[in-house]
Scaffold this active site. Structure first.
Site, PDB file in Angstrom:
ATOM      1  N   ARG A  39       0.506  -1.127  -0.293  1.00  0.00           N
ATOM      2  CA  ARG A  39       0.023  -0.198  -0.231  1.00  0.00           C
ATOM      3  C   ARG A  39       0.954   1.273  -0.023  1.00  0.00           C
ATOM      4  O   ARG A  39       0.654   2.383  -0.472  1.00  0.00           O
ATOM      5  CB  ARG A  39      -1.109   0.175   1.034  1.00  0.00           C
ATOM      6  CG  ARG A  39      -2.126   0.615   1.277  1.00  0.00           C
ATOM      7  CD  ARG A  39      -3.099   1.082   2.467  1.00  0.00           C
ATOM      8  NE  ARG A  39      -4.024   1.984   2.017  1.00  0.00           N
ATOM      9  CZ  ARG A  39      -4.359   3.107   2.967  1.00  0.00           C
ATOM     10  NH1 ARG A  39      -3.140   3.712   3.550  1.00  0.00           N
ATOM     11  NH2 ARG A  39      -5.462   3.532   2.248  1.00  0.00           N
ATOM     12  N   ILE A  65      -7.609   7.982  -0.853  1.00  0.00           N
ATOM     13  CA  ILE A  65      -7.401   6.667  -0.957  1.00  0.00           C
ATOM     14  C   ILE A  65      -8.086   6.162   0.510  1.00  0.00           C
ATOM     15  O   ILE A  65      -7.842   6.797   1.099  1.00  0.00           O
ATOM     16  CB  ILE A  65      -5.897   6.105  -1.079  1.00  0.00           C
ATOM     17  CG1 ILE A  65      -5.511   4.595  -0.938  1.00  0.00           C
ATOM     18  CG2 ILE A  65      -4.846   6.507   0.290  1.00  0.00           C
ATOM     19  CD1 ILE A  65      -4.171   3.485  -1.290  1.00  0.00           C
ATOM     20  N   SER A  66      -8.908   5.138  -0.020  1.00  0.00           N
ATOM     21  CA  SER A  66     -10.077   4.524   1.542  1.00  0.00           C
ATOM     22  C   SER A  66      -9.125   4.692   2.316  1.00  0.00           C
ATOM     23  O   SER A  66      -7.832   3.275   2.292  1.00  0.00           O
ATOM     24  CB  SER A  66     -10.900   4.150   0.830  1.00  0.00           C
ATOM     25  OG  SER A  66     -11.794   4.340  -0.451  1.00  0.00           O
ATOM     26  N   HIS A  67      -9.525   4.394   3.006  1.00  0.00           N
ATOM     27  CA  HIS A  67      -9.409   3.468   4.573  1.00  0.00           C
ATOM     28  C   HIS A  67      -9.028   2.441   4.503  1.00  0.00           C
ATOM     29  O   HIS A  67      -9.801   1.800   3.431  1.00  0.00           O
ATOM     30  CB  HIS A  67      -9.884   2.847   6.036  1.00  0.00           C
ATOM     31  CG  HIS A  67     -10.721   4.664   6.192  1.00  0.00           C
ATOM     32  ND1 HIS A  67     -11.580   5.711   5.867  1.00  0.00           N
ATOM     33  CD2 HIS A  67     -10.517   4.367   7.851  1.00  0.00           C
ATOM     34  CE1 HIS A  67     -11.445   6.367   6.921  1.00  0.00           C
ATOM     35  NE2 HIS A  67     -10.806   6.129   8.123  1.00  0.00           N
TER      36      HIS A  67
END
Ligand code: SAH
Length: 219
Positions: A39, A65-67
């Site tokens: 990530r 960017i999402s959790h």
């Protein structure tokens, strides 16, 4: 540009996955994929130190960017199996696409911001993720029929085109709402609306799914 995946990064990933597991993510294929996908390479180097915290982070074009926990939840809700054809709306950083590729899905992903599309399609290819990236308006979807559709921006309603492009027996995971969105899982048992099953999985806050002035160039 060299892109490293250090022991520290790998350790942080293991911790992230342990924490996802303790929070109820139990699809081993999802956890395994998230253990493998680096990530930190999908966020701006400035934020690399925070890449494995459970938080959204800024990416280009004012997007996020999402959790990790949201990515895990949405992916788990898809009930994905290898070789399924998946359409993602909102490529963003490419992290969600990479997770889907790591699960051996056949991934098609659409982004409406051209600079993000350019940067992320290059990054995914460089890292060896074979997602097919498109610059366009996700409300129009992409010609074809998909086993799964995942929307990673907040829609105000169920996009008609996307429902048309979902195969019978297919599943769409989509956050729907204005300020906050209800995470919906739609299972399409037939073409008519009374054959669609809708389940709800809590409230989330996504960047909005914008209707498109974005140019639609397919590559
Ligand atoms: N899946 C991404 C999430 C990025 S945030 C990731 O893993 O990083 C959501 C993205 O959806 C943003 O990049 C935004 O530009 C994009 N988006 C918003 N409306 C869209 C639309 N109509 N079509 C395609 N992409 C859209």
């Amino acid at each position: 540009m060299t892109r490293t995946d250090s022991y520290l990064n790998q350790g942080q990933r293991q911790q992230m996955v342990d924490s996802l597991r303790s929070r109820g993510i139990n699809d081993e294929a999802v956890l395994e994929a998230m253990l493998r996908v680096p990530r930190h390479l999908f966020v701006d180097p400035t934020f690399a130190g925070m890449a494995y915290d459970d938080r959204p982070l800024p990416i280009d074009c004012g997007q996020t960017i999402s959790h990790p926990s949201t990515v895990a939840m949405q992916t788990q809700l898809l009930c994905l199996r290898p070789r399924m054809k998946v359409l993602e709306i909102g490529t963003g950083s490419g992290y969600q696409s990479a997770v889907l590729c790591a699960m051996e899905a056949s991934v098609f992903t659409i982004e409406r911001h051209k600079p993000l599309y350019d940067k992320t399609s290059r990054l995914l290819a460089e890292l060896g993720y074979r997602a097919c990236c498109f610059h366009g308006d996700g409300y129009q979807g992409l010609a074809g029929k998909y086993d799964r559709i995942i929307v990673t921006c907040g829609a105000t309603s169920l996009p008609v085109k996307l429902m048309e492009q979902l195969k019978t027996g297919g599943i769409m995971v989509i956050p729907v709402g204005e300020q906050r969105q209800r995470m919906l899982r739609i299972t399409k048992r037939g073409e008519s609306e009374d054959e669609w099953t809708q389940e709800e999985f809590g409230l989330y806050q996504f960047v909005p799914m914008k209707t498109g002035k974005a140019r639609r160039t397919l590559q």
